[in-house]
Motif scaffolding. Structure first.
Motif, PDB file in Angstrom:
ATOM      1  N   ASP A  26       0.805  -1.217   0.000  1.00 39.83           N
ATOM      2  CA  ASP A  26       0.000   0.000   0.000  1.00 39.83           C
ATOM      3  C   ASP A  26       0.838   1.267   0.000  1.00 39.83           C
ATOM      4  OD1 ASP A  26      -2.249  -1.686   0.189  1.00 39.83           O
ATOM      5  OD2 ASP A  26      -2.060  -1.754   2.366  1.00 39.83           O
ATOM      6  N   SER A 119      -3.114   2.995   4.642  1.00 42.58           N
ATOM      7  CA  SER A 119      -4.147   1.992   4.921  1.00 42.58           C
ATOM      8  C   SER A 119      -5.228   2.023   3.845  1.00 42.58           C
ATOM      9  CB  SER A 119      -4.764   2.220   6.298  1.00 42.58           C
ATOM     10  OG  SER A 119      -5.377   3.492   6.382  1.00 42.58           O
ATOM     11  N   ASN A 120      -5.861   0.875   3.638  1.00 43.65           N
ATOM     12  CA  ASN A 120      -6.899   0.754   2.611  1.00 43.65           C
ATOM     13  C   ASN A 120      -8.224   0.314   3.231  1.00 43.65           C
ATOM     14  OD1 ASN A 120      -7.217  -2.317   2.413  1.00 43.65           O
ATOM     15  ND2 ASN A 120      -5.015  -2.089   2.077  1.00 43.65           N
ATOM     16  N   SER A 141      -5.225   9.674   4.916  1.00 44.60           N
ATOM     17  CA  SER A 141      -5.311   8.282   4.444  1.00 44.60           C
ATOM     18  C   SER A 141      -5.911   8.294   3.039  1.00 44.60           C
ATOM     19  CB  SER A 141      -6.171   7.438   5.397  1.00 44.60           C
ATOM     20  OG  SER A 141      -5.649   7.448   6.705  1.00 44.60           O
ATOM     21  N   LEU A 143      -5.716   6.432   0.365  1.00 42.28           N
ATOM     22  CA  LEU A 143      -6.243   5.208  -0.247  1.00 42.28           C
ATOM     23  C   LEU A 143      -7.630   4.888   0.301  1.00 42.28           C
ATOM     24  CD1 LEU A 143      -3.015   3.002  -0.301  1.00 42.28           C
ATOM     25  CD2 LEU A 143      -3.796   4.730  -1.931  1.00 42.28           C
ATOM     26  N   ARG A 144      -7.832   5.142   1.580  1.00 39.25           N
ATOM     27  CA  ARG A 144      -9.175   4.966   2.141  1.00 39.25           C
ATOM     28  C   ARG A 144     -10.102   6.081   1.659  1.00 39.25           C
ATOM     29  NH1 ARG A 144      -9.549   5.151   7.908  1.00 39.25           N
ATOM     30  NH2 ARG A 144      -7.360   5.634   8.267  1.00 39.25           N
ATOM     31  N   GLU A 147     -11.501   5.033  -1.313  1.00 40.53           N
ATOM     32  CA  GLU A 147     -12.190   3.748  -1.124  1.00 40.53           C
ATOM     33  C   GLU A 147     -11.529   2.629  -1.918  1.00 40.53           C
ATOM     34  OE1 GLU A 147     -16.370   4.251  -1.822  1.00 40.53           O
ATOM     35  OE2 GLU A 147     -16.636   5.521  -0.055  1.00 40.53           O
ATOM     36  N   LEU A 148     -10.199   2.609  -1.886  1.00 38.25           N
ATOM     37  CA  LEU A 148      -9.442   1.576  -2.593  1.00 38.25           C
ATOM     38  C   LEU A 148      -9.287   0.327  -1.730  1.00 38.25           C
ATOM     39  CD1 LEU A 148      -6.773   3.903  -4.153  1.00 38.25           C
ATOM     40  CD2 LEU A 148      -8.006   2.167  -5.466  1.00 38.25           C
ATOM     41  N   SER A 149      -9.553  -0.828  -2.334  1.00 39.09           N
ATOM     42  CA  SER A 149      -9.367  -2.106  -1.656  1.00 39.09           C
ATOM     43  C   SER A 149      -7.953  -2.623  -1.922  1.00 39.09           C
ATOM     44  CB  SER A 149     -10.381  -3.133  -2.169  1.00 39.09           C
ATOM     45  OG  SER A 149     -10.084  -3.471  -3.527  1.00 39.09           O
ATOM     46  N   LYS A 150      -7.556  -3.638  -1.180  1.00 41.53           N
ATOM     47  CA  LYS A 150      -6.230  -4.243  -1.393  1.00 41.53           C
ATOM     48  C   LYS A 150      -6.125  -4.800  -2.809  1.00 41.53           C
ATOM     49  CE  LYS A 150      -2.392  -5.501   0.835  1.00 41.53           C
ATOM     50  NZ  LYS A 150      -1.638  -4.617   1.742  1.00 41.53           N
ATOM     51  N   ILE A 153      -5.542  -2.029  -5.249  1.00 37.75           N
ATOM     52  CA  ILE A 153      -4.183  -1.494  -5.128  1.00 37.75           C
ATOM     53  C   ILE A 153      -3.185  -2.423  -5.801  1.00 37.75           C
ATOM     54  CG2 ILE A 153      -2.346  -0.967  -3.460  1.00 37.75           C
ATOM     55  CD1 ILE A 153      -4.666  -0.038  -1.573  1.00 37.75           C
TER      56      ILE A 153
END
Length: 265
Positions: A26, A119-120, A141, A143-144, A147-150, A153
């Motif tokens: 991430d 963090s995601n 944050s 990526l959150r 609203e990106l998921s692992k 990413i």
């Protein structure tokens, strides 16, 4: 507009950014996008600590060199904080508060108003007291925010040619020690050395949980037979005992992230 382009726009609007960089999936993705957008107005800030393995630090340095990103190291010295070293269930809060406070100081010295972490959305599903520190200190944050998921990413990381696209998830070495058992530099070094043994066998995902002088090995279910093969089992036992573990066990449930949190539920 896809999420990657939305992330770029978000970062562009910040003007400059210090990225908390650990060399994980991430934070590598976030740092790459931020540096592509902001250039020299983006820096990487990496914690140096007994809970952060040498392998991870070296990978972070290699990436920053390859990408031409300026990297600054910070030593949070979290073991000096009794709230952290005593290893309560909210240990992560004290660690994150300490390290991000120091990262904010560095960013201020560099004339950068924002610090971001990686963090995601998937991280919201686990017990994460560190999020309280992130919120209190107003760490971004992105990526959150997007609203990106692992999985997303990893997909974007592959498209960008990042070496971390398929890298296994990692957590700090302190997460290998049961809550309530004191964290020391010696214990963290033992865990790091033991996990290097497993890495040497090419096992893609692993944890060594340290219960006093007992090591509990977690590997994916399909690798349980691999580590228990007679010759390999004896090699692992001998090497773990050399490191300082007297008892060595294999967890029959296999690898899972955050297994130490199971006692909290």
């Amino acid at each position: 507009m896809n999420k990657l382009e939305a992330l770029k726009d978000y970062i562009r609007g910040l003007g400059s950014l210090a990225v908390a960089y650990s060399s994980g999936v991430d934070s590598t993705f976030l740092l790459k996008v931020a540096h592509d957008v902001l250039g020299d107005r983006c820096i990487a800030v990496t914690g140096v600590s007994p809970s952060f393995p040498k392998r991870e630090r070296e990978e972070s340095e290699a990436f920053c060199r390859a990408e031409g990103i300026r990297q600054i190291f910070v030593e949070p010295n979290e073991l000096a904080d009794e709230n952290y070293a005593s290893n309560p269930a909210n240990r992560c809060y004290y660690c994150k508060h300490r390290i991000f406070s120091k990262m904010l100081e560095i960013a201020q010295q560099e004339g950068i108003p924002h610090v971001a972490e990686g963090s995601n959305m998937d991280d919201l599903g686990d017990y994460r007291p560190g999020f309280d520190a992130i919120r209190e200190l107003q760490i971004l944050s992105p990526l959150r925010e997007m609203e990106l998921s692992k999985a997303e990413i990893r997909e974007y990381s592959r498209a960008l040619g990042l070496p971390t696209a398929d890298k296994p998830s990692f957590a700090c070495l302190a997460s290998r020690i049961p809550y309530g058992e004191r964290i020391t530099a010696e214990k963290l070094a033992m865990v790091e050395a033991a996990e290097e043994v497993l890495a040497g066998y090419g096992i893609p995902q692993y944890r060594v949980r340290a219960h006093g002088n007992l090591a509990r090995i977690e590997v994916p279910e399909e690798y349980l037979g691999f580590v228990m093969e007679d010759t390999r089992r004896k090699e692992i036992l001998e090497r773990f005992r050399t490191i300082g573990f007297f008892y060595v066990t294999v967890d029959m449930k296999g690898f899972r992230s955050g297994s130490m949190n199971e006692v909290l539920s």
